[in-house]
Design a protein around this motif. Structure first.
Motif, PDB file in Angstrom:
ATOM      1  N   LEU A   1       0.818  -1.218   0.000  1.00  0.00           N
ATOM      2  CA  LEU A   1       0.000   0.000   0.000  1.00  0.00           C
ATOM      3  C   LEU A   1       0.846   1.259   0.000  1.00  0.00           C
ATOM      4  O   LEU A   1       0.491   2.259  -0.642  1.00  0.00           O
ATOM      5  CB  LEU A   1      -0.949  -0.004   1.198  1.00  0.00           C
ATOM      6  CG  LEU A   1      -2.094  -1.016   1.149  1.00  0.00           C
ATOM      7  CD1 LEU A   1      -2.986  -0.882   2.370  1.00  0.00           C
ATOM      8  CD2 LEU A   1      -2.920  -0.859  -0.121  1.00  0.00           C
ATOM      9  N   SER A   2       1.987   1.233   0.706  1.00  0.00           N
ATOM     10  CA  SER A   2       2.853   2.413   0.724  1.00  0.00           C
ATOM     11  C   SER A   2       3.541   2.628  -0.617  1.00  0.00           C
ATOM     12  O   SER A   2       4.092   3.700  -0.865  1.00  0.00           O
ATOM     13  CB  SER A   2       3.918   2.275   1.833  1.00  0.00           C
ATOM     14  OG  SER A   2       3.311   2.307   3.096  1.00  0.00           O
ATOM     15  N   GLY A   3       3.526   1.607  -1.467  1.00  0.00           N
ATOM     16  CA  GLY A   3       4.108   1.759  -2.800  1.00  0.00           C
ATOM     17  C   GLY A   3       3.214   2.504  -3.765  1.00  0.00           C
ATOM     18  O   GLY A   3       3.698   3.054  -4.761  1.00  0.00           O
TER      19      GLY A   3
ATOM     20  N   ASN B   1       2.899   7.179   2.120  1.00  0.00           N
ATOM     21  CA  ASN B   1       2.912   6.379   3.349  1.00  0.00           C
ATOM     22  C   ASN B   1       2.494   7.159   4.596  1.00  0.00           C
ATOM     23  O   ASN B   1       2.214   6.561   5.632  1.00  0.00           O
ATOM     24  CB  ASN B   1       4.290   5.730   3.576  1.00  0.00           C
ATOM     25  CG  ASN B   1       5.444   6.711   3.488  1.00  0.00           C
ATOM     26  OD1 ASN B   1       5.263   7.923   3.602  1.00  0.00           O
ATOM     27  ND2 ASN B   1       6.639   6.184   3.285  1.00  0.00           N
ATOM     28  N   ILE B   2       2.428   8.477   4.514  1.00  0.00           N
ATOM     29  CA  ILE B   2       2.037   9.265   5.694  1.00  0.00           C
ATOM     30  C   ILE B   2       0.564   9.041   6.052  1.00  0.00           C
ATOM     31  O   ILE B   2       0.248   8.661   7.187  1.00  0.00           O
ATOM     32  CB  ILE B   2       2.349  10.758   5.489  1.00  0.00           C
ATOM     33  CG1 ILE B   2       3.863  10.967   5.344  1.00  0.00           C
ATOM     34  CG2 ILE B   2       1.813  11.583   6.663  1.00  0.00           C
ATOM     35  CD1 ILE B   2       4.259  12.382   4.986  1.00  0.00           C
ATOM     36  N   PRO B   3      -0.405   9.251   5.126  1.00  0.00           N
ATOM     37  CA  PRO B   3      -1.802   8.984   5.500  1.00  0.00           C
ATOM     38  C   PRO B   3      -2.052   7.507   5.787  1.00  0.00           C
ATOM     39  O   PRO B   3      -2.905   7.172   6.615  1.00  0.00           O
ATOM     40  CB  PRO B   3      -2.596   9.458   4.279  1.00  0.00           C
ATOM     41  CG  PRO B   3      -1.623   9.504   3.168  1.00  0.00           C
ATOM     42  CD  PRO B   3      -0.311   9.837   3.774  1.00  0.00           C
ATOM     43  N   TYR B   4      -1.297   6.621   5.100  1.00  0.00           N
ATOM     44  CA  TYR B   4      -1.481   5.190   5.365  1.00  0.00           C
ATOM     45  C   TYR B   4      -1.132   4.862   6.811  1.00  0.00           C
ATOM     46  O   TYR B   4      -1.888   4.198   7.522  1.00  0.00           O
ATOM     47  CB  TYR B   4      -0.626   4.338   4.423  1.00  0.00           C
ATOM     48  CG  TYR B   4      -0.583   2.895   4.863  1.00  0.00           C
ATOM     49  CD1 TYR B   4      -1.688   2.074   4.678  1.00  0.00           C
ATOM     50  CD2 TYR B   4       0.535   2.382   5.516  1.00  0.00           C
ATOM     51  CE1 TYR B   4      -1.674   0.758   5.129  1.00  0.00           C
ATOM     52  CE2 TYR B   4       0.562   1.082   5.966  1.00  0.00           C
ATOM     53  CZ  TYR B   4      -0.547   0.266   5.766  1.00  0.00           C
ATOM     54  OH  TYR B   4      -0.531  -1.027   6.219  1.00  0.00           O
ATOM     55  N   VAL B   5       0.033   5.315   7.272  1.00  0.00           N
ATOM     56  CA  VAL B   5       0.479   5.028   8.637  1.00  0.00           C
ATOM     57  C   VAL B   5      -0.452   5.699   9.650  1.00  0.00           C
ATOM     58  O   VAL B   5      -0.772   5.117  10.695  1.00  0.00           O
ATOM     59  CB  VAL B   5       1.937   5.477   8.849  1.00  0.00           C
ATOM     60  CG1 VAL B   5       2.311   5.461  10.328  1.00  0.00           C
ATOM     61  CG2 VAL B   5       2.880   4.575   8.074  1.00  0.00           C
ATOM     62  N   ALA B   6      -0.894   6.909   9.340  1.00  0.00           N
ATOM     63  CA  ALA B   6      -1.812   7.606  10.244  1.00  0.00           C
ATOM     64  C   ALA B   6      -3.114   6.816  10.413  1.00  0.00           C
ATOM     65  O   ALA B   6      -3.703   6.785  11.503  1.00  0.00           O
ATOM     66  CB  ALA B   6      -2.124   8.995   9.704  1.00  0.00           C
TER      67      ALA B   6
END
Length: 430
Positions: free
Chosen positions: A329-331, A335-340
């Motif tokens: 998904l981070s690809g 990756n910022i909204p994903y991790v949040a």
């Protein structure tokens, strides 16, 4: 209906970005315009929300550092560093790549990845120009190294800051748990450079001889301005490293540094604004709005929840699943909204795992997947987008697929190393 539209717009825009049928800035802004026009997301969500809006910290961090680099370029220091690096490597393109990759990775552990890329890219372009070699492999290698090196510390990559805050993990926690695997990953990456970029190291011996005869000190054009830039940069870097202590965001530090440097250097607007990558900033704005629509409609949250629910309470399976899902998904999304979005779910998952070592491993799995997954595609990490913008402006454009072919290989390598590390450290030895 809003969910379907948000997904459809993102997919269509992504296809245009990947195929480069239209400029990526146009694709991103058009996609943002559609989700705004159809009410999938509103002005409040797009411009003021921390979770679903434009990440202004990223935008203004980029703007501030671009202005600083624009002033710094007038001193000739980049030419100095380019000649110095080429001479230390005896003109060997492979040794130059290794040197620049190591510098980038180490710097990225203590500075924002984007800042490191903005500082190292001009040096790289000048080295390649002096040796008359193609800069593309060097730029790609450096940005991949920045994403690997940035994973080592709490402040090296924005997702790490989010994870540290949510999980209560300190700078030393990240250093002890993440730095060892990053060192291993970096060694593997350096050893694989010759294979990843094979065919990129041919150089004319006459150009090497010309470079070796150069005196790098003669490249400095304005020593007074260089001193001023050095003082401001040291203050900016200190602000970056201590931002959690000073409670000042890196974006504010960068803007303050840019303002002070413009003031004391008396630079003309045309001088420092010429180096600003306006297309990159606008691309980020559009991309953040589209991703915000995915967050608001629950798409990212649902995907993350499915991954968490599939673990069935098995800690090792949960760690490996989070690693793989986070990488994938981070690809394709920032990756910022994903991790949040994923952090609250990981927190809930840790509460169901009694062994503290196993539960903490979930956080390191999330961090490694998000950080290393950013290398997978050209838009997986902010540094990737910035580097592509720099390359395009320099006359050596890097296509989406040219970057992604290399990035996907490096991502696969790093994840294949990270998985056994997590298993051995937290389940076998821990």
């Amino acid at each position: 209906m809003s969910t379907v539209l948000a997904v459809a717009v993102f997919v269509v825009a992504y296809v245009f970005i990947a195929t480069e049928k239209i400029p990526k800035m146009v694709a991103a802004l058009a996609g943002a315009g559609v989700v705004l026009a159809f009410g999938v997301t509103g002005a409040e969500d797009a411009f003021y929300s921390h979770d679903t809006g434009i990440d202004w910290d990223v935008i203004f961090l980029l703007l501030g550092m671009m202005i600083i680099v624009g002033v710094l370029r007038r001193t000739g220091v980049f030419e100095f560093l380019a000649i110095w690096a080429a001479k230390r490597a005896q003109g060997s393109p492979l040794r130059i790549m290794v040197l620049l990759v190591l510098i980038t990775a180490v710097a990225s552990a203590f500075l924002d990845n984007v800042t490191t890329v903005l500082l190292i890219a001009p040096v790289t372009l000048l080295v390649c120009d002096r040796l008359d070699i193609k800069p593309t492999p060097f730029l790609i290698a450096e940005v991949l190294a920045s994403n690997i090196g940035g994973a080592a510390t709490l402040i090296g990559d924005p997702p790490n800051i989010i994870i540290g805050s949510r999980a209560g993990l300190s700078f030393n926690d990240f250093l002890v748990n993440m730095a060892p695997i990053v060192v291993i990953e970096l060694v593997a990456f350096v050893l694989a450079l010759r294979w990843f970029f094979r065919g990129s190291f041919a150089v004319d011996p006459a150009r090497v001889a010309d470079v070796m005869r150069l005196n790098e000190r003669e490249a400095i054009r304005d020593r007074g301005l260089l001193v001023k830039c050095g003082v401001v940069l040291l203050a900016v870097f200190a602000g970056f490293v201590g931002h959690s202590v000073f409670h000042i965001e890196p974006s504010v530090v960068a803007l303050l540094g840019a303002g002070v440097l413009v003031l004391i250097s008396r630079a003309e607007p045309k001088d420092f604004l010429a180096g600003v990558e306006w297309e990159t900033l606008l691309f980020f704005a559009g991309l953040f709005v589209m991703i915000g629509a995915l967050v608001k409609t629950g798409v990212i949250g649902n995907l993350a929840k499915l991954a968490a629910d599939a673990t069935g309470g098995n800690a090792l399976f949960a760690v490996m699943l989070i690693l793989v899902v986070s990488t994938l998904l981070s690809g394709v999304i920032d990756n910022i909204p994903y991790v949040a979005t994923m952090s609250p779910l990981v927190l809930a998952l840790t509460q169901d795992i009694p062994d503290p070592g196993h539960s903490e491993a979930l956080w390191w799995s999330l961090a490694l997947g998000a950080d290393f997954g950013g290398n997978m595609t050209a838009i997986g990490a902010s540094a990737n987008v910035v580097m592509l913008g720099i390359a395009a402006r320099s006359g050596s454009p890097i296509s989406f697929w040219e970057f992604t072919r290399k990035g996907a290989q490096v991502t696969l390598l790093t994840v294949l190393i990270a998985a056994p590390y997590l298993w051995l450290r937290y389940f076998v030895l821990g």
